[in-house]
Design a protein around this motif. Sequence first.
Motif, mmCIF file in Angstrom:
data_model
loop_
_atom_site.group_PDB
_atom_site.id
_atom_site.type_symbol
_atom_site.label_atom_id
_atom_site.label_comp_id
_atom_site.label_asym_id
_atom_site.label_seq_id
_atom_site.Cartn_x
_atom_site.Cartn_y
_atom_site.Cartn_z
ATOM 1 N N ASP A 138 22.440 -4.666 42.009
ATOM 2 C CA ASP A 138 23.620 -3.913 41.587
ATOM 3 C C ASP A 138 23.917 -4.144 40.104
ATOM 4 O O ASP A 138 24.279 -3.206 39.375
ATOM 5 N N LEU B 161 38.565 -0.635 40.988
ATOM 6 C CA LEU B 161 38.106 -1.986 41.294
ATOM 7 C C LEU B 161 38.524 -2.996 40.226
ATOM 8 O O LEU B 161 38.338 -4.194 40.415
ATOM 9 N N GLN C 93 34.573 -7.258 36.627
ATOM 10 C CA GLN C 93 35.736 -6.491 37.062
ATOM 11 C C GLN C 93 37.038 -6.972 36.418
ATOM 12 O O GLN C 93 38.104 -6.504 36.805
ATOM 13 N N GLN D 277 29.917 -4.226 44.652
ATOM 14 C CA GLN D 277 31.085 -3.385 44.897
ATOM 15 C C GLN D 277 31.892 -3.905 46.084
ATOM 16 O O GLN D 277 33.125 -3.929 46.051
ATOM 17 N N GLN D 278 31.197 -4.345 47.165
ATOM 18 C CA GLN D 278 31.914 -4.869 48.327
ATOM 19 C C GLN D 278 32.682 -6.135 47.976
ATOM 20 O O GLN D 278 33.806 -6.345 48.463
ATOM 21 N N GLU E 114 35.769 -5.020 45.997
ATOM 22 C CA GLU E 114 36.749 -4.402 46.885
ATOM 23 C C GLU E 114 37.482 -5.451 47.708
ATOM 24 O O GLU E 114 38.700 -5.375 47.918
#
Length: 813
Positions: free
Chosen positions: A452, A679, A705, A789-790, A793
């Motif tokens: 990722d 995010l 992030q 991303q998970q 989140e």
Amino acid sequence: MPASPFPSFVPEPTRSRRVLRFAVFGVVASGLASAAFILWLFGEQMVAAGFVAAFLALAVVALVVEHLQVRRVRDVSDPDWALFRAIADNEGEAVAITNQQDALVCASGSFGHWFGGLVPPPRLSLPDGGGAALAAAGLSAWRDGEARLIGLAGPNGLFDVRVTRAGRRDDHLIWRFAHARSLDVVGEARAIVQGRYGVGLGEGGAMAAVVDADGRLLACNTLFATRALGGPSMRPEGLEFSQLFATRGEDQVHLAAEPAGPPLRFIRMSLPGDDGAGASLFLMLDEKPPVQVVASSSNNSANPESLLGILPLGLALADRDGRFLFLNAAFRKAAGLGPEEAPVYPSDLVVKDDKAVVADAVRRFAMGQSVPGDVAVRLKRRAEEPVALTIAPARGLGDDAAILLSLKDNSEESRLKRQVAQATKMQAVGQLAGGVAHDFNNILTAIIGYCDLMLMRHAPGDSDYDDIQQIKHNSNRAAGLTRQLLAFSRQQTLRPQVLQLSDVVAEVSNLLKRLLGERMTLVTKHGRNLGAVRADPGQIEQVIVNLAVNARDAMPDGGALTIQTYAVSADEVRRMGHEMMPIGDYTALSVTDTGHGIPASIIGNIFEPFFTTKEVGKGTGLGLSTVYGIVKQSGGFIFAESPEEGGARFVMYLPVHRSAKTGESEGDAAPVRERPTELWGTGNILLVEDEDMVRAVAERALVRQGYRVRTAANGEDALEMLEANADPIDLLISDVMMPSMDGPTLAGHARRLMPDLPILFMSGYAEEQLRKSIDLDRVHFLPKPFSVQQLAEAARDVLAMAPVKGGLAANQN
């Protein structure tokens, strides 16, 4: 008598014999021609005569050979079946002969009359399973040389069967059918009482007598004649049975010939008679042992048999020649003997391969071996598993007894051992699979995370973009395998809800039709009054799909797949007798196919992980293990069976869910909170992970992030950071399984320091399993492996649900 449908064959000259005759004629003609040519050319009469003599000798030898061949062909010609029928045909017996293919070779006329046609005995259709019994008797006769059946029901009443292997090459079976003789119960009882069995009863202290419907004595054993009639030679026939007894007090009956004798206890058994009120068999026992003490005599040698007869152990006595003298009831049961069977030698009880071993062991003990020993043998009646036959010298157990044999009926014990071993094996394999999946998830988390991060620096169309996507795709496939391992070990994360199995089947039916293809027929049946169950609908769908795919692979030429749901009551569960399945109400789902079935040799291993019969590359062996794990984790049971008529059947039982509050629907989904798509966030996060690669990729993902991240490699370092309180922590993200101090222990200490601290656990184990060991509120879980991303989140959602207090107020986006 009808003509035989089987013609008798008469040997005729074969082609080889005709060729031989032509060769003889050719030899004679050649000899005459050669002699004539020599005589014409040289004029030598002696030479010509010699040629003629030589060729004539060859012709004579050829004729002798032809004669011997004809004689040999006649000797090996087929038998005259018409002559056999004339010999074997009679009204009292039917005879048939079959070959190795179970085809009828010849049959007597009585056979056709009895069974309404010429059908091979193994294929006769008889009531009460008689056809199957005949087929089994045929197999036994091929194996052992002979088999017998008694009292089979046929078109004309009961009959007995004897099957014998015969022929020059033992390649035929002779079936003899005879009407079952009517049993004279009263006559048999008289013979038993007056014979050696009556003597044995007397030696055991029991008097026996047979009395007719008018109360007159028909027969008695020696002990009764001695005590009641005055001697063993007295004739009991015709005496009034009741006159032989007297009463003492109100409830004591004793022998009239023994005024001071002990009271008697009577056991009466009615014997059937033609008029419905037949004779009776009486057994009489002393309520108290006689006061008189009998001196030791040779007759007391049978007293050990009385003792052995009442013991629960399987015991038998044999003489020095190895012949059975006595078998108690437990020994007969353990050996699988019927009430009428009387084996002569111990080797008669075992299969052919073990006869020599048993006979040799008995011979050694008869010759004086004193140390008892066990022999592992396989019994004829239970050849599937070996049993232990204990042999010991029989000292002091009678004049004739030389060998004591012990046989234990351990079939129930063996079955329980197999169940415990299977459960232990599945548990051990499940723990191993769960541990492997947990460690593998850490590796996959790092691989997927770095993919990722690299994809963030490459746009679609770059030379490396497709390669990175391929790595991530294969990593996700590997993650799917780990989920299957966790499912088998019952450590996956489930989202159970109250549902109806019929609704799940309806949802997945369209998918199944596409999976099965046009050559497969899908049939669904739903029962009435189905109880609701509590399970994860997605996982139940996976169970159905996995079973359907296995059924499809078992039917390469097409077939039918039947999915049925039905209710199973507690009484039905009790009748099924599954020891591992508690009594209760269940909703069952069965998946049945018409394929080739499951061999009995592997049906006990099909739920094990990585066990597969498919070719390399066509199956991982995790499909049924996943099914097993999902069903077990849902509180249910699954069984596989392969019926004799073909195909395979899997039945899943899920317990009916009982709602604690009547009328409340627990199956309704909770309202879903709409989550923001952004995010980006701010705040201080303490990341605790013992795996360096996972900790590094998670730190980079959170920093990208906008979070400020502090990391610790173990729980002790993390706790020191919390106690220092140099920089307030807004979120604790920790692995669960760590050396020294694990995640739940760290979380407990952290909550004592900061009661409102949000906690997010990362783990490859199931959330349900972890919550049982974590006694904390407001704890969230992120299953491994996860993407960047998970993780972002999960951190955003946990911070959004945290209470607005102190430093957290500025971190809410």
